[in-house]
Design a protein around this motif. Structure first.
Motif, short mmCIF file in Angstrom:
data_model
loop_
_atom_site.label_atom_id
_atom_site.label_comp_id
_atom_site.label_asym_id
_atom_site.label_seq_id
_atom_site.Cartn_x
_atom_site.Cartn_y
_atom_site.Cartn_z
N ASP A 61 6.39 24.72 27.70
CA ASP A 61 6.89 23.93 28.24
C ASP A 61 8.73 23.20 27.54
O ASP A 61 9.15 22.42 27.60
CB ASP A 61 6.73 22.98 26.49
N ARG A 62 8.91 24.61 26.42
CA ARG A 62 10.34 24.41 25.91
C ARG A 62 10.91 24.53 27.25
O ARG A 62 12.34 23.17 27.85
CB ARG A 62 11.50 25.27 25.69
N LYS A 63 11.59 24.59 28.11
CA LYS A 63 12.08 24.68 29.34
C LYS A 63 11.96 23.24 30.31
O LYS A 63 12.19 22.82 31.67
CB LYS A 63 11.86 26.22 30.39
N ILE A 64 10.14 23.47 30.33
CA ILE A 64 10.13 21.78 31.22
C ILE A 64 10.20 20.80 30.63
O ILE A 64 10.97 19.38 31.26
CB ILE A 64 8.66 22.31 30.96
N ASN A 65 10.60 20.90 29.20
CA ASN A 65 10.94 19.78 28.87
C ASN A 65 12.47 19.24 29.27
O ASN A 65 12.85 18.48 29.16
CB ASN A 65 10.66 20.20 26.85
N ARG A 66 13.50 20.84 28.97
CA ARG A 66 14.60 20.99 29.38
C ARG A 66 15.34 19.63 30.36
O ARG A 66 15.30 19.44 31.05
CB ARG A 66 15.30 21.96 28.92
N LEU A 67 13.89 20.56 31.40
CA LEU A 67 14.11 19.85 32.59
C LEU A 67 13.99 18.68 33.05
O LEU A 67 15.03 17.75 33.48
CB LEU A 67 13.29 20.46 33.98
N LEU A 68 13.06 18.40 32.36
CA LEU A 68 12.95 16.90 32.19
C LEU A 68 13.82 15.77 31.74
O LEU A 68 14.50 14.85 31.63
CB LEU A 68 11.34 16.02 31.15
N LYS A 69 14.31 16.48 30.59
CA LYS A 69 15.69 15.73 30.34
C LYS A 69 16.51 15.68 31.24
O LYS A 69 17.97 14.68 30.79
CB LYS A 69 16.20 16.16 28.56
N LEU A 70 16.71 16.55 32.18
CA LEU A 70 17.91 17.09 33.18
C LEU A 70 18.05 15.70 34.39
O LEU A 70 18.37 15.26 35.24
CB LEU A 70 17.95 18.04 33.73
N MET A 71 16.61 15.38 34.67
CA MET A 71 16.01 14.58 35.90
C MET A 71 16.13 13.38 34.77
O MET A 71 16.74 12.48 35.95
CB MET A 71 14.14 14.92 35.35
N GLU A 72 16.56 13.30 33.82
CA GLU A 72 16.08 11.79 33.36
C GLU A 72 17.58 10.86 33.61
O GLU A 72 17.88 9.76 33.71
CB GLU A 72 15.24 11.47 31.83
N LEU A 73 18.86 12.24 34.28
CA LEU A 73 20.00 11.27 33.94
C LEU A 73 20.37 11.02 35.28
O LEU A 73 21.07 10.37 34.87
CB LEU A 73 20.88 12.59 33.62
N ILE A 74 19.69 11.38 36.23
CA ILE A 74 19.66 10.73 36.93
C ILE A 74 18.32 9.95 37.89
O ILE A 74 17.65 10.36 39.04
CB ILE A 74 19.79 12.01 38.26
N LEU A 75 17.88 8.92 37.29
CA LEU A 75 16.33 8.40 37.36
C LEU A 75 16.61 7.40 38.51
O LEU A 75 15.58 6.99 38.70
CB LEU A 75 15.08 7.95 36.53
N CYS A 76 17.86 7.22 38.60
CA CYS A 76 18.36 5.22 38.68
C CYS A 76 18.16 5.49 40.58
O CYS A 76 18.53 6.97 41.26
CB CYS A 76 19.41 5.00 38.34
N PRO A 77 18.32 5.03 41.00
CA PRO A 77 19.05 5.12 42.88
C PRO A 77 19.84 5.19 42.84
O PRO A 77 20.12 4.77 44.59
CB PRO A 77 18.01 3.41 43.27
#
Length: 151
Positions: A42-58
């Protein structure tokens, strides 16, 4: 006036993201997803999700999308993760490497949803292929999303 147009475009974008996410979820091997989650943690997955959050807009984030797809493939056992999606896994990778604007938000919504609702999925007998009845899961835990407001 301009803000209304931008807001409408954003809403249309997220409606499409949620539609694509539900389509992917309906044909997904949840057992393999939980296998991937156990391996990565989960730690690595949560870091991945945080990274993804930076580019969620179109917006145009082609380079960043490719970077994250590469990161998943090379450092986060991407082969197992994308195999959860059966036939569409290869499409997600291919489109992601092209910088498709829907790739990251859809992947984000799916991962976030499955982690947030993992108790539902894990209560199913682990001996089975763990093909959880995703329709039932979506009914009892619908995907919800708060759209970012443009100012």
């Amino acid at each position: 006036m301009m803000n209304n147009i931008k807001q409408k475009q954003l809403e249309t974008f997220w409606i499409e993201v949620l539609h694509r996410s539900k389509m992917q979820l309906s044909d997904m091997n949840i057992g393999k997803f939980h296998q991937w989650r156990e391996i990565i943690g989960d730690r690595k997955i949560n870091r991945l999700l945080k990274l993804m959050e930076l580019i969620l807009c179109p917006d145009n984030n082609k380079v960043e999308i490719k970077f994250i797809i590469d990161l998943i493939n090379n450092q986060l056992n991407g082969q197992l993760l994308f195999s959860c999606f059966r036939t569409s896994g290869r499409i997600i990778v291919k489109e992601g490497l092209k910088g498709d604007i829907y790739c990251m938000p859809v992947l984000y919504v799916i991962i976030r949803y499955l982690i947030d609702n993992s108790t539902t999925a894990l209560s199913v007998n682990k001996e089975q292929d763990q093909d959880v009845d995703i329709k039932q899961m979506l009914i009892s835990n619908p995907i919800t999303l708060t759209l970012p407001q443009t100012s």
